[in-house]
Design a protein around this motif. Sequence first.
Motif, PDB file in Angstrom:
ATOM      1  N   HIS A 140     -11.766  34.653 -14.062  1.00 28.35           N
ATOM      2  CA  HIS A 140     -11.249  34.890 -15.414  1.00 28.35           C
ATOM      3  C   HIS A 140      -9.833  34.344 -15.561  1.00 28.35           C
ATOM      4  O   HIS A 140      -9.463  33.847 -16.634  1.00 28.35           O
ATOM      5  CB  HIS A 140     -11.296  36.389 -15.737  1.00 28.35           C
ATOM      6  N   GLU A 141      -9.026  34.438 -14.507  1.00 31.37           N
ATOM      7  CA  GLU A 141      -7.677  33.855 -14.552  1.00 31.37           C
ATOM      8  C   GLU A 141      -7.744  32.345 -14.728  1.00 31.37           C
ATOM      9  O   GLU A 141      -6.972  31.763 -15.506  1.00 31.37           O
ATOM     10  CB  GLU A 141      -6.919  34.210 -13.273  1.00 31.37           C
ATOM     11  N   ILE A 142      -8.653  31.707 -13.990  1.00 29.29           N
ATOM     12  CA  ILE A 142      -8.822  30.258 -14.119  1.00 29.29           C
ATOM     13  C   ILE A 142      -9.225  29.897 -15.541  1.00 29.29           C
ATOM     14  O   ILE A 142      -8.660  28.984 -16.161  1.00 29.29           O
ATOM     15  CB  ILE A 142      -9.870  29.747 -13.118  1.00 29.29           C
ATOM     16  N   TRP A 143     -10.210  30.626 -16.074  1.00 29.26           N
ATOM     17  CA  TRP A 143     -10.685  30.359 -17.436  1.00 29.26           C
ATOM     18  C   TRP A 143      -9.564  30.554 -18.448  1.00 29.26           C
ATOM     19  O   TRP A 143      -9.368  29.740 -19.349  1.00 29.26           O
ATOM     20  CB  TRP A 143     -11.862  31.258 -17.774  1.00 29.26           C
ATOM     21  N   PHE A 144      -8.833  31.639 -18.296  1.00 29.41           N
ATOM     22  CA  PHE A 144      -7.768  31.976 -19.241  1.00 29.41           C
ATOM     23  C   PHE A 144      -6.762  30.839 -19.348  1.00 29.41           C
ATOM     24  O   PHE A 144      -6.446  30.360 -20.439  1.00 29.41           O
ATOM     25  CB  PHE A 144      -7.092  33.267 -18.780  1.00 29.41           C
ATOM     26  N   LYS A 145      -6.286  30.363 -18.206  1.00 32.41           N
ATOM     27  CA  LYS A 145      -5.265  29.308 -18.203  1.00 32.41           C
ATOM     28  C   LYS A 145      -5.852  27.976 -18.670  1.00 32.41           C
ATOM     29  O   LYS A 145      -5.271  27.284 -19.528  1.00 32.41           O
ATOM     30  CB  LYS A 145      -4.686  29.162 -16.799  1.00 32.41           C
ATOM     31  N   ASP A 146      -7.004  27.587 -18.141  1.00 35.39           N
ATOM     32  CA  ASP A 146      -7.577  26.278 -18.477  1.00 35.39           C
ATOM     33  C   ASP A 146      -8.009  26.200 -19.935  1.00 35.39           C
ATOM     34  O   ASP A 146      -7.887  25.145 -20.565  1.00 35.39           O
ATOM     35  CB  ASP A 146      -8.772  25.977 -17.571  1.00 35.39           C
ATOM     36  N   SER A 147      -8.524  27.290 -20.470  1.00 34.17           N
ATOM     37  CA  SER A 147      -8.976  27.260 -21.865  1.00 34.17           C
ATOM     38  C   SER A 147      -7.793  27.136 -22.816  1.00 34.17           C
ATOM     39  O   SER A 147      -7.857  26.370 -23.789  1.00 34.17           O
ATOM     40  CB  SER A 147      -9.800  28.506 -22.201  1.00 34.17           C
ATOM     41  N   TYR A 148      -6.698  27.819 -22.534  1.00 32.07           N
ATOM     42  CA  TYR A 148      -5.524  27.683 -23.396  1.00 32.07           C
ATOM     43  C   TYR A 148      -4.846  26.326 -23.214  1.00 32.07           C
ATOM     44  O   TYR A 148      -4.240  25.802 -24.144  1.00 32.07           O
ATOM     45  CB  TYR A 148      -4.533  28.827 -23.166  1.00 32.07           C
ATOM     46  N   ASP A 149      -4.987  25.742 -22.033  1.00 30.42           N
ATOM     47  CA  ASP A 149      -4.409  24.410 -21.824  1.00 30.42           C
ATOM     48  C   ASP A 149      -5.091  23.354 -22.690  1.00 30.42           C
ATOM     49  O   ASP A 149      -4.466  22.357 -23.064  1.00 30.42           O
ATOM     50  CB  ASP A 149      -4.539  24.005 -20.347  1.00 30.42           C
ATOM     51  N   LEU A 150      -6.364  23.554 -23.005  1.00 29.52           N
ATOM     52  CA  LEU A 150      -7.082  22.563 -23.809  1.00 29.52           C
ATOM     53  C   LEU A 150      -7.335  23.030 -25.239  1.00 29.52           C
ATOM     54  O   LEU A 150      -7.197  22.261 -26.188  1.00 29.52           O
ATOM     55  CB  LEU A 150      -8.429  22.232 -23.153  1.00 29.52           C
ATOM     56  N   LEU A 151      -7.677  24.304 -25.398  1.00 31.63           N
ATOM     57  CA  LEU A 151      -8.215  24.794 -26.668  1.00 31.63           C
ATOM     58  C   LEU A 151      -7.242  25.679 -27.445  1.00 31.63           C
ATOM     59  O   LEU A 151      -7.622  26.287 -28.445  1.00 31.63           O
ATOM     60  CB  LEU A 151      -9.507  25.585 -26.403  1.00 31.63           C
ATOM     61  N   PRO A 192       1.010  39.546 -18.355  1.00 33.02           N
ATOM     62  CA  PRO A 192       0.492  38.443 -19.178  1.00 33.02           C
ATOM     63  C   PRO A 192       1.510  37.324 -19.352  1.00 33.02           C
ATOM     64  O   PRO A 192       2.723  37.568 -19.390  1.00 33.02           O
ATOM     65  CB  PRO A 192       0.203  39.125 -20.519  1.00 33.02           C
ATOM     66  N   PRO A 193       1.028  36.089 -19.453  1.00 38.51           N
ATOM     67  CA  PRO A 193       1.931  34.960 -19.691  1.00 38.51           C
ATOM     68  C   PRO A 193       2.411  34.931 -21.139  1.00 38.51           C
ATOM     69  O   PRO A 193       1.982  35.735 -21.976  1.00 38.51           O
ATOM     70  CB  PRO A 193       1.055  33.750 -19.377  1.00 38.51           C
ATOM     71  N   MET A 194       3.265  33.988 -21.433  1.00 39.90           N
ATOM     72  CA  MET A 194       3.801  33.807 -22.780  1.00 39.90           C
ATOM     73  C   MET A 194       3.930  32.311 -23.027  1.00 39.90           C
ATOM     74  O   MET A 194       4.216  31.540 -22.112  1.00 39.90           O
ATOM     75  CB  MET A 194       5.150  34.504 -22.915  1.00 39.90           C
ATOM     76  N   TYR A 195       3.717  31.906 -24.286  1.00 36.81           N
ATOM     77  CA  TYR A 195       3.867  30.503 -24.664  1.00 36.81           C
ATOM     78  C   TYR A 195       4.857  30.388 -25.824  1.00 36.81           C
ATOM     79  O   TYR A 195       4.905  31.255 -26.707  1.00 36.81           O
ATOM     80  CB  TYR A 195       2.543  29.908 -25.139  1.00 36.81           C
ATOM     81  N   GLU A 196       5.613  29.296 -25.824  1.00 35.71           N
ATOM     82  CA  GLU A 196       6.306  28.850 -27.026  1.00 35.71           C
ATOM     83  C   GLU A 196       5.626  27.562 -27.467  1.00 35.71           C
ATOM     84  O   GLU A 196       5.305  26.701 -26.634  1.00 35.71           O
ATOM     85  CB  GLU A 196       7.799  28.644 -26.757  1.00 35.71           C
ATOM     86  N   TYR A 211       5.374  27.055 -21.122  1.00 40.02           N
ATOM     87  CA  TYR A 211       4.601  28.119 -20.481  1.00 40.02           C
ATOM     88  C   TYR A 211       5.514  29.000 -19.634  1.00 40.02           C
ATOM     89  O   TYR A 211       6.268  28.504 -18.799  1.00 40.02           O
ATOM     90  CB  TYR A 211       3.511  27.512 -19.601  1.00 40.02           C
ATOM     91  N   TYR A 212       5.429  30.315 -19.878  1.00 39.43           N
ATOM     92  CA  TYR A 212       6.159  31.308 -19.106  1.00 39.43           C
ATOM     93  C   TYR A 212       5.119  32.173 -18.375  1.00 39.43           C
ATOM     94  O   TYR A 212       4.290  32.823 -19.043  1.00 39.43           O
ATOM     95  CB  TYR A 212       6.998  32.205 -20.012  1.00 39.43           C
ATOM     96  N   PRO A 213       5.127  32.217 -17.045  1.00 39.43           N
ATOM     97  CA  PRO A 213       4.110  32.999 -16.325  1.00 39.43           C
ATOM     98  C   PRO A 213       4.081  34.471 -16.703  1.00 39.43           C
ATOM     99  O   PRO A 213       3.040  35.119 -16.618  1.00 39.43           O
ATOM    100  CB  PRO A 213       4.495  32.809 -14.851  1.00 39.43           C
ATOM    101  N   SER A 214       5.218  35.000 -17.118  1.00 37.95           N
ATOM    102  CA  SER A 214       5.280  36.369 -17.634  1.00 37.95           C
ATOM    103  C   SER A 214       6.515  36.490 -18.514  1.00 37.95           C
ATOM    104  O   SER A 214       7.379  35.605 -18.524  1.00 37.95           O
ATOM    105  CB  SER A 214       5.310  37.403 -16.506  1.00 37.95           C
ATOM    106  N   GLU A 215       6.599  37.608 -19.213  1.00 42.05           N
ATOM    107  CA  GLU A 215       7.713  37.780 -20.164  1.00 42.05           C
ATOM    108  C   GLU A 215       9.046  37.994 -19.470  1.00 42.05           C
ATOM    109  O   GLU A 215      10.103  37.938 -20.119  1.00 42.05           O
ATOM    110  CB  GLU A 215       7.414  38.955 -21.087  1.00 42.05           C
ATOM    111  N   PRO A 220      10.974  28.447 -19.108  1.00 38.50           N
ATOM    112  CA  PRO A 220       9.582  28.073 -18.865  1.00 38.50           C
ATOM    113  C   PRO A 220       9.418  27.387 -17.509  1.00 38.50           C
ATOM    114  O   PRO A 220      10.336  26.720 -17.027  1.00 38.50           O
ATOM    115  CB  PRO A 220       9.272  27.107 -20.010  1.00 38.50           C
ATOM    116  N   THR A 221       8.241  27.569 -16.913  1.00 41.37           N
ATOM    117  CA  THR A 221       7.943  26.867 -15.669  1.00 41.37           C
ATOM    118  C   THR A 221       7.271  25.523 -15.947  1.00 41.37           C
ATOM    119  O   THR A 221       7.259  24.647 -15.079  1.00 41.37           O
ATOM    120  CB  THR A 221       7.028  27.711 -14.772  1.00 41.37           C
ATOM    121  N   THR A 222       6.701  25.389 -17.144  1.00 44.30           N
ATOM    122  CA  THR A 222       6.016  24.151 -17.504  1.00 44.30           C
ATOM    123  C   THR A 222       6.282  23.820 -18.959  1.00 44.30           C
ATOM    124  O   THR A 222       6.175  24.696 -19.829  1.00 44.30           O
ATOM    125  CB  THR A 222       4.493  24.261 -17.301  1.00 44.30           C
ATOM    126  N   THR A 223       6.612  22.582 -19.242  1.00 43.26           N
ATOM    127  CA  THR A 223       6.662  22.060 -20.603  1.00 43.26           C
ATOM    128  C   THR A 223       5.594  20.987 -20.728  1.00 43.26           C
ATOM    129  O   THR A 223       5.558  20.049 -19.931  1.00 43.26           O
ATOM    130  CB  THR A 223       8.039  21.470 -20.934  1.00 43.26           C
TER     131      THR A 223
END
Length: 263
Positions: A140-151, A192-196, A211-215, A220-223
């Motif tokens: 579920h963690e894999i799905w959560f991250k990968d789905s938001y990365d694309l969708l 939970p992670p956070m996005y801007e 992408y922020y791994p948590s609040e 961010p760790t990734t732009t």
Amino acid sequence: MKSNQIFFLLFGAILLACSPPQPKTEETKNNEQTAITDINEPAIGFNIEESDPTAIFLADKVMTAMGGRKAWDDIAYIRWEIPNQRTLSWDKKNNKVRIDTPAQNDIYLLNLNDGSGKVKKNGKVIESSDSLAKYLSKGHEIWFKDSYDLLMPYMLKENGVTLYYLGEDTTANGRDSQKLQLTFDKQLSSSPPMYEIWIDAEDGRITQTDYYPSEVYTEPTTTNTWSNYKKHGNILLPESQSNTPTQEIEVLTSLPKNTFYEF
């Protein structure tokens, strides 16, 4: 005005009032149908009470720019590959996911509705209930991250999401944008992670995410920059992201029946 002119004006008005309505063109019908049915309803559990109205408006603008809610809802299956890592297949109608990681010989079969599923690790089916629960959580963690990365453009009003409007800003490449913050309910994850999110002021598409791994993270760790949107079926998806490998994306009308049930 002469009496005969008045007569003809009155007569014309009567004819116009009594004449039957003109048949609607197909374009008019389609436009009216879109106006009625293509409404970006939030998923059950979206935090509409605490989300900013401006942020919700922008989320709807993104959905429209990407093809519209009806086009998104009509999709049956999406499959995409993260090269040299894994392939994800999503039965969107029934909310079931298959994740194949060939290098590790791992397969995750997930039911997103109730959290159940099956896992094969290193070619062996996981039987122990404790081990299965652990690996299902990993899936579920894999799905959560990968789905938001694309969708992500289609998932801004999903269960557990709160949206905040952060004002006008520019992306790293200087594009004028409106900026959102997306947070997740802690019921979905203990941390939970956070996005801007940057939404282009002109075309309404997402052009950058942080992408922020948590609040608790202040930076961010990734732009990730989003670009090269291409049409798949009736929706747009990004073919290029600066921190995500090129993805082999397919929007499909069918997959083998055993895809989500058998290894």
